[in-house]
Enzyme design. Structure first.
Site, mmCIF file in Angstrom:
data_model
loop_
_atom_site.group_PDB
_atom_site.id
_atom_site.type_symbol
_atom_site.label_atom_id
_atom_site.label_comp_id
_atom_site.label_asym_id
_atom_site.label_seq_id
_atom_site.Cartn_x
_atom_site.Cartn_y
_atom_site.Cartn_z
ATOM 1 N N GLY A 1 0.796 -1.214 0.000
ATOM 2 C CA GLY A 1 0.000 0.000 0.000
ATOM 3 C C GLY A 1 0.832 1.269 0.000
ATOM 4 O O GLY A 1 2.059 1.247 -0.031
ATOM 5 N N GLY B 1 -3.061 -2.964 5.156
ATOM 6 C CA GLY B 1 -1.765 -3.176 4.531
ATOM 7 C C GLY B 1 -1.111 -4.403 5.133
ATOM 8 O O GLY B 1 -1.007 -4.502 6.356
ATOM 9 N N CYS C 1 -3.667 6.603 1.421
ATOM 10 C CA CYS C 1 -3.557 5.367 0.633
ATOM 11 C C CYS C 1 -3.336 5.661 -0.846
ATOM 12 O O CYS C 1 -3.615 4.823 -1.709
ATOM 13 C CB CYS C 1 -4.784 4.483 0.836
ATOM 14 S SG CYS C 1 -5.123 4.114 2.570
ATOM 15 N N TYR D 1 -1.755 7.306 7.905
ATOM 16 C CA TYR D 1 -1.453 7.947 9.181
ATOM 17 C C TYR D 1 -1.939 7.073 10.324
ATOM 18 O O TYR D 1 -3.020 6.486 10.256
ATOM 19 C CB TYR D 1 -2.141 9.318 9.270
ATOM 20 C CG TYR D 1 -2.081 9.957 10.640
ATOM 21 C CD1 TYR D 1 -0.880 10.444 11.144
ATOM 22 C CD2 TYR D 1 -3.218 10.048 11.438
ATOM 23 C CE1 TYR D 1 -0.808 11.004 12.417
ATOM 24 C CE2 TYR D 1 -3.161 10.615 12.705
ATOM 25 C CZ TYR D 1 -1.956 11.080 13.186
ATOM 26 O OH TYR D 1 -1.883 11.630 14.445
ATOM 27 N N LEU E 1 -4.601 -3.991 9.903
ATOM 28 C CA LEU E 1 -5.573 -2.936 9.629
ATOM 29 C C LEU E 1 -5.458 -1.803 10.649
ATOM 30 O O LEU E 1 -4.935 -1.981 11.754
ATOM 31 C CB LEU E 1 -6.999 -3.486 9.602
ATOM 32 C CG LEU E 1 -7.624 -4.095 10.864
ATOM 33 C CD1 LEU E 1 -8.121 -3.036 11.839
ATOM 34 C CD2 LEU E 1 -8.799 -5.004 10.480
#
Length: 213
Positions: free
Chosen positions: A73, A141, A170, A77, A153
């Site tokens: 990915g 990711g 993303c 944040y 996640l």
């Protein structure tokens, strides 16, 4: 069977890089009989860039550090009030489980958790994660090494979303982010109340018996 046991560790607020390197070590040193684990974590403010991450998706500099990670990915944040769930799973020994199915299970765990609150969330086939009315509430990711997964996640619960404006989340310009606290009472939007639901749904989807330690 022992391989259907799932250890759940509540690790609290932890530095991103420290936990990342611990995940690498866990994955590199695990044995055939090593139980699968989930690590529930919050991170101090940090931007993380995926393996294929493009620097132009960081729109402005700030005091928040940027870490180049080994997950899939683009940039995202992490900050307090976000439930990060890392999945350390030996995919090779799971029947009828591949990487795509693991991603689906992670997404559906969040969809089902949102449904517990009467909220309709959904995944997108071309953009992993979970969305509500076009806004993203959960990012995904993973990294697969030697047939085993780590990373996972990040589910926005009740946090400061401002740093997401400093990036294309993303890799998607203009993508709006949201959080659970936008849809329910803030006193209900806590990691302590949400994470047990998330774990329950994930364990049920993949047939695990989850044990919190």
């Amino acid at each position: 069977m022992t391989e259907r046991q799932l250890i759940v560790r509540q690790l609290g607020l932890q530095d991103y890089q420290e936990i990342w390197h611990k995940m690498q070590d866990f994955t590199d040193n695990r044995q055939t009989a090593t139980l699968d684990e989930i690590w529930l974590v919050e991170h101090p403010p940090v931007f993380t860039q995926g393996q294929a991450g493009k620097p132009e998706h960081l729109l402005q500099s700030s005091a928040i550090p940027v870490v180049q990670s080994d997950r899939g990915g683009q940039i995202t944040y992490h900050g307090p009030g976000q439930q990060v769930m890392y999945v350390l799973i030996d995919i090779r020994r799971q029947q009828n489980l591949n990487v795509r199915q693991l991603v689906t299970a992670l997404e559906q765990s969040v969809v089902k958790t949102l449904a517990d609150y009467g909220i309709e969330g959904y995944p997108k086939a071309d953009a992993p994660g979970v969305y509500i009315d076009g806004k993203k509430i959960c990012s995904l990711g993973l990294r697969i090494r030697k047939g085993c997964s780590f990373h996972g996640l990040a589910f926005n619960i009740n946090m400061d979303l401002t740093p997401f404006h400093y990036i294309n989340p993303c890799g998607y310009a203009g993508l709006e982010m949201c959080q659970l606290a936008d849809f329910i009472e803030k006193k209900e939007a806590t990691l302590e109340k949400v994470s047990p639901k998330l774990i329950k749904h994930f364990a049920e989807l993949l047939g695990y018996n989850a044990t919190k330690i």
